[in-house]
Design a protein around this motif. Structure first.
Motif, PDB file in Angstrom:
ATOM      1  N   ASP A  95      -7.168 -27.311  -3.633  1.00  0.00           N
ATOM      2  CA  ASP A  95      -7.997 -28.283  -2.930  1.00  0.00           C
ATOM      3  C   ASP A  95      -8.697 -27.655  -1.728  1.00  0.00           C
ATOM      4  O   ASP A  95      -9.829 -28.036  -1.392  1.00  0.00           O
ATOM      5  CB  ASP A  95      -7.157 -29.473  -2.480  1.00  0.00           C
ATOM      6  N   LEU A  96      -8.047 -26.705  -1.087  1.00  0.00           N
ATOM      7  CA  LEU A  96      -8.695 -26.025   0.037  1.00  0.00           C
ATOM      8  C   LEU A  96      -9.846 -25.148  -0.453  1.00  0.00           C
ATOM      9  O   LEU A  96     -10.907 -25.085   0.192  1.00  0.00           O
ATOM     10  CB  LEU A  96      -7.684 -25.196   0.819  1.00  0.00           C
ATOM     11  N   LEU A  97      -9.665 -24.503  -1.592  1.00  0.00           N
ATOM     12  CA  LEU A  97     -10.749 -23.689  -2.139  1.00  0.00           C
ATOM     13  C   LEU A  97     -11.899 -24.559  -2.640  1.00  0.00           C
ATOM     14  O   LEU A  97     -13.057 -24.136  -2.617  1.00  0.00           O
ATOM     15  CB  LEU A  97     -10.225 -22.802  -3.265  1.00  0.00           C
ATOM     16  N   ALA A  98     -11.578 -25.758  -3.072  1.00  0.00           N
ATOM     17  CA  ALA A  98     -12.651 -26.674  -3.464  1.00  0.00           C
ATOM     18  C   ALA A  98     -13.495 -27.071  -2.252  1.00  0.00           C
ATOM     19  O   ALA A  98     -14.714 -27.254  -2.354  1.00  0.00           O
ATOM     20  CB  ALA A  98     -12.061 -27.917  -4.130  1.00  0.00           C
ATOM     21  N   GLN A  99     -12.828 -27.178  -1.093  1.00  0.00           N
ATOM     22  CA  GLN A  99     -13.528 -27.531   0.133  1.00  0.00           C
ATOM     23  C   GLN A  99     -14.258 -26.328   0.737  1.00  0.00           C
ATOM     24  O   GLN A  99     -15.357 -26.455   1.271  1.00  0.00           O
ATOM     25  CB  GLN A  99     -12.535 -28.090   1.151  1.00  0.00           C
ATOM     26  N   TRP A 100     -13.629 -25.154   0.628  1.00  0.00           N
ATOM     27  CA  TRP A 100     -14.209 -23.930   1.197  1.00  0.00           C
ATOM     28  C   TRP A 100     -14.241 -22.841   0.127  1.00  0.00           C
ATOM     29  O   TRP A 100     -13.386 -21.928   0.121  1.00  0.00           O
ATOM     30  CB  TRP A 100     -13.399 -23.461   2.399  1.00  0.00           C
ATOM     31  N   PRO A 101     -15.161 -22.897  -0.807  1.00  0.00           N
ATOM     32  CA  PRO A 101     -15.235 -21.877  -1.864  1.00  0.00           C
ATOM     33  C   PRO A 101     -15.414 -20.486  -1.253  1.00  0.00           C
ATOM     34  O   PRO A 101     -16.110 -20.305  -0.251  1.00  0.00           O
ATOM     35  CB  PRO A 101     -16.489 -22.283  -2.658  1.00  0.00           C
ATOM     36  N   GLY A 102     -14.743 -19.529  -1.842  1.00  0.00           N
ATOM     37  CA  GLY A 102     -14.855 -18.163  -1.354  1.00  0.00           C
ATOM     38  C   GLY A 102     -13.904 -17.811  -0.237  1.00  0.00           C
ATOM     39  O   GLY A 102     -13.927 -16.685   0.279  1.00  0.00           O
ATOM     40  N   LEU A 103     -13.046 -18.751   0.159  1.00  0.00           N
ATOM     41  CA  LEU A 103     -12.069 -18.475   1.204  1.00  0.00           C
ATOM     42  C   LEU A 103     -11.112 -17.378   0.723  1.00  0.00           C
ATOM     43  O   LEU A 103     -10.523 -17.499  -0.351  1.00  0.00           O
ATOM     44  CB  LEU A 103     -11.291 -19.753   1.505  1.00  0.00           C
ATOM     45  N   PRO A 104     -10.928 -16.288   1.484  1.00  0.00           N
ATOM     46  CA  PRO A 104     -10.006 -15.236   1.043  1.00  0.00           C
ATOM     47  C   PRO A 104      -8.570 -15.744   0.982  1.00  0.00           C
ATOM     48  O   PRO A 104      -8.130 -16.477   1.874  1.00  0.00           O
ATOM     49  CB  PRO A 104     -10.156 -14.148   2.110  1.00  0.00           C
ATOM     50  N   VAL A 105      -7.869 -15.346  -0.070  1.00  0.00           N
ATOM     51  CA  VAL A 105      -6.464 -15.731  -0.243  1.00  0.00           C
ATOM     52  C   VAL A 105      -5.646 -14.458  -0.454  1.00  0.00           C
ATOM     53  O   VAL A 105      -5.813 -13.764  -1.461  1.00  0.00           O
ATOM     54  CB  VAL A 105      -6.275 -16.685  -1.437  1.00  0.00           C
ATOM     55  N   PHE A 106      -4.766 -14.143   0.498  1.00  0.00           N
ATOM     56  CA  PHE A 106      -3.913 -12.971   0.438  1.00  0.00           C
ATOM     57  C   PHE A 106      -2.528 -13.405  -0.042  1.00  0.00           C
ATOM     58  O   PHE A 106      -1.924 -14.318   0.533  1.00  0.00           O
ATOM     59  CB  PHE A 106      -3.806 -12.315   1.812  1.00  0.00           C
ATOM     60  N   ALA A 107      -2.031 -12.757  -1.094  1.00  0.00           N
ATOM     61  CA  ALA A 107      -0.793 -13.203  -1.722  1.00  0.00           C
ATOM     62  C   ALA A 107      -0.010 -12.015  -2.261  1.00  0.00           C
ATOM     63  O   ALA A 107      -0.564 -10.929  -2.464  1.00  0.00           O
ATOM     64  CB  ALA A 107      -1.115 -14.173  -2.867  1.00  0.00           C
ATOM     65  N   PRO A 108       1.285 -12.211  -2.520  1.00  0.00           N
ATOM     66  CA  PRO A 108       2.070 -11.144  -3.151  1.00  0.00           C
ATOM     67  C   PRO A 108       1.543 -10.816  -4.545  1.00  0.00           C
ATOM     68  O   PRO A 108       0.815 -11.602  -5.163  1.00  0.00           O
ATOM     69  CB  PRO A 108       3.481 -11.745  -3.245  1.00  0.00           C
ATOM     70  N   ASP A 109       1.944  -9.668  -5.035  1.00  0.00           N
ATOM     71  CA  ASP A 109       1.587  -9.255  -6.385  1.00  0.00           C
ATOM     72  C   ASP A 109       2.497  -9.973  -7.366  1.00  0.00           C
ATOM     73  O   ASP A 109       3.518  -9.453  -7.811  1.00  0.00           O
ATOM     74  CB  ASP A 109       1.725  -7.740  -6.516  1.00  0.00           C
ATOM     75  N   ASP A 110       2.132 -11.205  -7.657  1.00  0.00           N
ATOM     76  CA  ASP A 110       2.950 -12.072  -8.504  1.00  0.00           C
ATOM     77  C   ASP A 110       1.993 -12.983  -9.263  1.00  0.00           C
ATOM     78  O   ASP A 110       1.294 -13.804  -8.666  1.00  0.00           O
ATOM     79  CB  ASP A 110       3.905 -12.899  -7.638  1.00  0.00           C
ATOM     80  N   GLU A 111       1.990 -12.847 -10.582  1.00  0.00           N
ATOM     81  CA  GLU A 111       1.024 -13.600 -11.389  1.00  0.00           C
ATOM     82  C   GLU A 111       1.283 -15.099 -11.366  1.00  0.00           C
ATOM     83  O   GLU A 111       0.446 -15.889 -11.786  1.00  0.00           O
ATOM     84  CB  GLU A 111       1.028 -13.081 -12.821  1.00  0.00           C
ATOM     85  N   ARG A 112       2.429 -15.510 -10.852  1.00  0.00           N
ATOM     86  CA  ARG A 112       2.713 -16.940 -10.733  1.00  0.00           C
ATOM     87  C   ARG A 112       1.869 -17.586  -9.630  1.00  0.00           C
ATOM     88  O   ARG A 112       1.825 -18.818  -9.529  1.00  0.00           O
ATOM     89  CB  ARG A 112       4.204 -17.164 -10.462  1.00  0.00           C
ATOM     90  N   ILE A 113       1.256 -16.780  -8.788  1.00  0.00           N
ATOM     91  CA  ILE A 113       0.387 -17.291  -7.739  1.00  0.00           C
ATOM     92  C   ILE A 113      -1.057 -17.140  -8.194  1.00  0.00           C
ATOM     93  O   ILE A 113      -1.573 -16.023  -8.306  1.00  0.00           O
ATOM     94  CB  ILE A 113       0.589 -16.541  -6.407  1.00  0.00           C
TER      95      ILE A 113
END
Length: 256
Positions: free
Chosen positions: A63-81
């Motif tokens: 929902d946050l990406l729908a509001q702000w497309p292109g927002l960078p998302v930093f996450a662990p190396d885990d395909e579940r995310i």
């Protein structure tokens, strides 16, 4: 920088760290509504940091990406995310605008859990809590103990920005384990006053956690003695991993 915990779900915190213009890092948005509400008051998300894959930490991302497309998302190396734009791992560094965070691998609660350390802050998800630590859903006691040791080695003034408001329940257990600890008694009373005033009990500091948190004190004679007295087959005095494992099992079954 302006640090703020946004209450979410039943007992989660979504952390925001904003500059003077309202541009903000958003950490572990388990739901979008608190962030959207803060945005209505001037917050402008600049990036999302995720510590692990559990839904109560990542559920608001779509929902946050729908509001702000292109927002960078930093996450662990885990395909579940899903929705990650950059996967980060141990010893990497996140640099974005005026923010810089070092990434620490802290497996235990989950196998791919990470923490972000920077600006005197530690965003540690569900690895380290005020007066407690996370359950071992995927990792081993040895992994979690090593992760906690690593976090405990950071500067004592580091503010611990954990993912949940668990301090009072953790305090109830900690005071059974370490009843004669005056620092723990003071912290427990302080936390009770904070919650009575509907204030967050976090962030705490690493120095306070090292003085009060039994999971960071497995080498303390009082904690070792309490674990030995509780266990039918006590761990060897020099076996800190077994002591930690027994302490975590005790907490899993504890009822105040």
């Amino acid at each position: 920088m302006h640090l703020r915990p946004l209450p979410a779900l039943s007992d989660n915190y979504i952390w925001t760290l904003a500059d003077d213009d309202g541009n903000a890092i958003v950490v572990d948005p388990g739901e979008a509504a608190p962030v959207l509400s803060a945005a209505g008051a001037g917050l402008r998300p600049a990036a999302i940091l995720l510590t692990h894959h559990h839904p109560d930490h990542v559920g608001g991302v779509p929902d946050l990406l729908a509001q702000w497309p292109g927002l960078p998302v930093f996450a662990p190396d885990d395909e579940r995310i899903g929705h990650a734009t950059r996967r980060v791992g141990d010893s990497e560094r996140v640099v974005l605008g005026g923010w810089t965070f070092d990434v620490h691998a802290v497996p235990g609660h989950t196998v791919s859990h990470i923490a972000f350390h920077g600006h005197g802050l530690l965003f540690c998800g569900d690895t380290l809590f005020s007066l407690g630590c996370g359950r071992l859903f995927e990792g081993t006691p040895a992994q979690m103990l090593e992760s906690l040791d690593r976090l405990a080695a950071l500067p004592g003034g580091t503010r611990v920005c954990c993912g949940h408001e668990y301090t009072l329940s953790n305090a109830a257990f900690a005071r059974v384990v370490d009843p004669d600890n005056p620092a723990l008694r003071r912290r427990s009373e302080e936390a009770a006053s904070m919650r009575a005033a509907n204030r967050p009990t976090v962030p705490s500091t690493l120095a306070d956690e090292k003085a009060c948190n039994p999971f960071l004190r497995v080498d303390a004679p009082a904690v070792r003695a309490a674990v030995a007295a509780h266990e039918v087959a006590p761990p060897a005095a020099d076996d800190r991993t077994s002591t930690f494992a027994a302490l975590r099992r005790w907490k899993d079954d504890f009822r105040a």
